[in-house]
Design a protein around this motif. Sequence first.
Motif, PDB file in Angstrom:
ATOM      1  N   ILE A  24       7.953   5.554  -2.571  1.00 29.10           N
ATOM      2  CA  ILE A  24       8.700   4.430  -3.152  1.00 29.10           C
ATOM      3  C   ILE A  24      10.207   4.673  -3.039  1.00 29.10           C
ATOM      4  N   LYS A  25      10.633   5.898  -3.380  1.00 28.16           N
ATOM      5  CA  LYS A  25      12.057   6.239  -3.355  1.00 28.16           C
ATOM      6  C   LYS A  25      12.620   6.131  -1.938  1.00 28.16           C
ATOM      7  N   MET A  26      11.853   6.645  -0.978  1.00 24.67           N
ATOM      8  CA  MET A  26      12.320   6.585   0.409  1.00 24.67           C
ATOM      9  C   MET A  26      12.545   5.141   0.828  1.00 24.67           C
ATOM     10  N   ARG A  27      11.528   4.296   0.566  1.00 25.86           N
ATOM     11  CA  ARG A  27      11.630   2.906   1.006  1.00 25.86           C
ATOM     12  C   ARG A  27      12.781   2.175   0.319  1.00 25.86           C
ATOM     13  N   ASN A  28      13.000   2.466  -0.975  1.00 26.64           N
ATOM     14  CA  ASN A  28      14.020   1.729  -1.717  1.00 26.64           C
ATOM     15  C   ASN A  28      15.430   2.213  -1.441  1.00 26.64           C
ATOM     16  N   GLU A  29      15.566   3.514  -1.168  1.00 27.18           N
ATOM     17  CA  GLU A  29      16.916   4.065  -1.152  1.00 27.18           C
ATOM     18  C   GLU A  29      17.445   4.426   0.226  1.00 27.18           C
ATOM     19  N   ILE A  30      16.567   4.463   1.214  1.00 24.62           N
ATOM     20  CA  ILE A  30      17.045   4.911   2.525  1.00 24.62           C
ATOM     21  C   ILE A  30      18.002   3.875   3.110  1.00 24.62           C
TER      22      ILE A  30
END
Lengths: 204, 204
Positions: B50-56
Amino acid sequence: MNDFSSRLLETAVSELSRLPGIGKKTALRLALHILKEDESYAENLGKAIIKMRNEIKFCTKCNNISDSQICEICANNKRDENTVCVVEDIRDVLAIEKTSQFNGLYHVLGGIINPIEGIGPNDINVGHLVKRVNTEEINEIILALPATVEGDTTNYYIYKLIKNFDIKVTSIAKGVAIGDELEYADEITLGRSIINRLPFSEIS
Amino acid sequence: MNDFSSRLLETAVSELSRLPGIGKKTALRLALHILKEDESYAENLGKAIIKMRNEIKFCTKCNNISDSQICEICANNKRDENTVCVVEDIRDVLAIEKTSQFNGLYHVLGGIINPIEGIGPNDINVGHLVKRVNTEEINEIILALPATVEGDTTNYYIYKLIKNFDIKVTSIAKGVAIGDELEYADEITLGRSIINRLPFSEIS
């Protein structure tokens, strides 16, 4: 600089590559796919994984995976409570359910005895099986473990534990697979299927 | 009753099986593995996704994946800003970086022209490449796209767009792979490597 020019990507790849059969390259491919998809997909996937792990229960009766204390199979009063099929894990439950040939209950061991991998009788759900045999009205225990040395060992171990109860203990038939040519069956399987031959009328 | 006796498991399996190359059976295997692991693993995996998709982020200069506005390669002032290598996606950046043979910057197209899959010039990051050619001091553009019809089409399309600028346009060499026996090389590759032969002294 790290390999991926992004620590977020690196973390996701490293977590994904801890899954069985997923190496670094595949994990990267999966991560890049997730990046290309809509944000909602990553959200759904991530949450589904966390929610499943945190909230899933194991049926207190048969140890099958369940959303409630008692799984849907054990809770279904149309099923035959007197017949219990002993399996290694939940995948075997799914496989047997797919055949539509079994209407009893299950007992999921969660593993089989495997000294090489350090799995002994105490690591699998076998004590609870004996308790069920003691307390429930079980007429027949069907052993449906893998046709391997480990499966046979576990079968024998369970048989010794329950043979003094007034219960029929059976094992699933092993033999030539339906549709197989005899010449391609391995000799041990073929030999077993000759030893365990059935009267012709019983074959469906 | 649903197939899995648990809606939580079913949801996780269905989300996992949307990943490329992961079918229902593999997805179930992965889900059961996650269930066997510590709770913290599911937590880490889910959150990392989730973090990768939201913050990259994507580097505003070269479109490489990045944790900041400008990726670490573009931000590195030891790299040669005058040479830009055009690649299809971030995996190619990783592959070329691994060779340690390239010290310039990249331009990640995010795809190549593929009419069958409905990917046209406007769907890839090619307009931004022309802008870079216009505004940055680029001496050489290295085309490092796949050696396929789609790669060649995209190469030609890019070449036409930038040929009038005072820029050297090169393409990575195609030929027999290092370590290959000639008899096993396909005839088109071998033919190309004869046509594009180099003076012996240049071969390292």
